[in-house]
Design an enzyme around this catalytic site. Structure first.
Site, PDB file in Angstrom:
ATOM      1  CG  ASP A 191       6.601 -68.031  12.641  1.00  0.00           C
ATOM      2  OD1 ASP A 191       5.758 -68.749  12.064  1.00  0.00           O
ATOM      3  OD2 ASP A 191       7.314 -67.231  12.031  1.00  0.00           O
ATOM      4  CG  ASN A 236      12.792 -57.986   8.026  1.00  0.00           C
ATOM      5  OD1 ASN A 236      12.699 -59.191   7.775  1.00  0.00           O
ATOM      6  ND2 ASN A 236      12.410 -57.473   9.174  1.00  0.00           N
ATOM      7  CG  HIS A 293      11.570 -62.043   9.135  1.00  0.00           C
ATOM      8  ND1 HIS A 293      10.577 -61.137   9.467  1.00  0.00           N
ATOM      9  CD2 HIS A 293      10.958 -62.924   8.299  1.00  0.00           C
ATOM     10  CE1 HIS A 293       9.449 -61.467   8.877  1.00  0.00           C
ATOM     11  NE2 HIS A 293       9.651 -62.538   8.156  1.00  0.00           N
ATOM     12  CD  GLU A 344      11.054 -59.054  12.505  1.00  0.00           C
ATOM     13  OE1 GLU A 344      11.676 -59.220  11.435  1.00  0.00           O
ATOM     14  OE2 GLU A 344       9.849 -58.731  12.526  1.00  0.00           O
TER      15      GLU A 344
END
Ligand code: GLP
Length: 244
Positions: free
Chosen positions: A64, A133, A135, A140
């Protein structure tokens, strides 16, 4: 899923580096997927500091990149990959690929990146971290398991987690380009490296929670070849591990 729990972050680095070395020894033209972030850093540091196979024929793809940061920005993932991975390991810059965060035509940047991975023959070994979280890369919660490389909006939680690398929360980009969960799933082997208490809940959901797009890392349960390397803190909410 193969799950290995070790005592220290240094041991995580050594254990993961062993998988990378085995892969590159078996195939010097390996296509290696590399994760950024703090979790995999000990892997790259261990590789750079110890005897390792020749990486000159390896091709690497980053997961990414922040949208809007030039590649030269010190917090761009392009800088991370260059300074922490390619240069220390000797992967030629022509074989080092990072999604472009600054191309005006983001859709073209995304499809070009997918095409580049395909033309390289797909990813043999993908190193991954997990966000607190849940991801994977910047997929996400709510990302489709079939998603491909695309522009995504970062959640407030991810921006806060990464604000430690920036002067302020406001300086953290709001968007990124990320390989999709569908793209990541096509890698032959996923090598996931996670440390620290703040990841324990995400690890537990990834390993023993329901497989749901609300927990992107639960996608790991659908992949046939996953190695999950954890320290005790990250493993502390898994069944059958000794609490630390
Ligand atoms: C980052 C990256 C991910 C990484 C994750 C965890 O923001 N986009 O690829 O795996 O979030 O990062 P860290 O290892 O620093 O906790």
């Amino acid at each position: 899923m193969e799950i290995i729990v070790v005592e220290t972050t240094a041991e995580l680095g050594r254990a993961a580096a062993g998988y990378v070395c085995d892969q590159v020894e078996a195939n010097p033209r390996t296509v290696l997927g590399v994760a950024t972030g703090s979790s995999p850093l000990p892997v790259y540091e261990y590789l750079a500091a110890n005897p390792h196979p020749d990486f000159r024929s390896v091709t690497c793809f980053a997961l990414d990149e922040y949208r809007g940061l030039p590649a030269t920005h010190e917090q761009s993932y392009a800088s991370f990959v260059q300074h922490r991975i390619s240069e220390p390991l000797g992967i030629p810059s022509a074989r080092t690929h990072i999604p472009s965060g600054s191309m005006d035509d983001a859709d073209s940047a995304c499809s070009e990146y997918e095409n580049l991975i395909q033309s390289a023959g797909g990813i043999d070994l993908q190193i991954l971290g997990i966000g607190r979280n849940g991801h994977l890369a910047f997929n996400e919660p709510g990302s489709s398991f079939d998603s491909r490389t695309r522009v995504v909006a970062l959640t407030q939680d991810s921006r806060e987690a990464n604000s430690r690398f920036f002067p302020s929360l406001e300086a953290v980009p709001t968007h990124a380009i990320t390989q999709g969960l569908g793209t990541i799933q096509e890698a032959q082997h996923l090598l996931v490296v996670v440390n620290g208490h703040e990841k324990a809940a995400a690890v537990s959901r990834a390993v023993s929670g329901p497989v749901t797009e609300e927990a992107p890392a639960s996608m790991l349960q659908r992949h046939p070849n996953v190695t999950l390397l954890l320290d005790h803190a990250a493993a502390s909410l898994l069944p059958l591990t000794t609490p630390c």
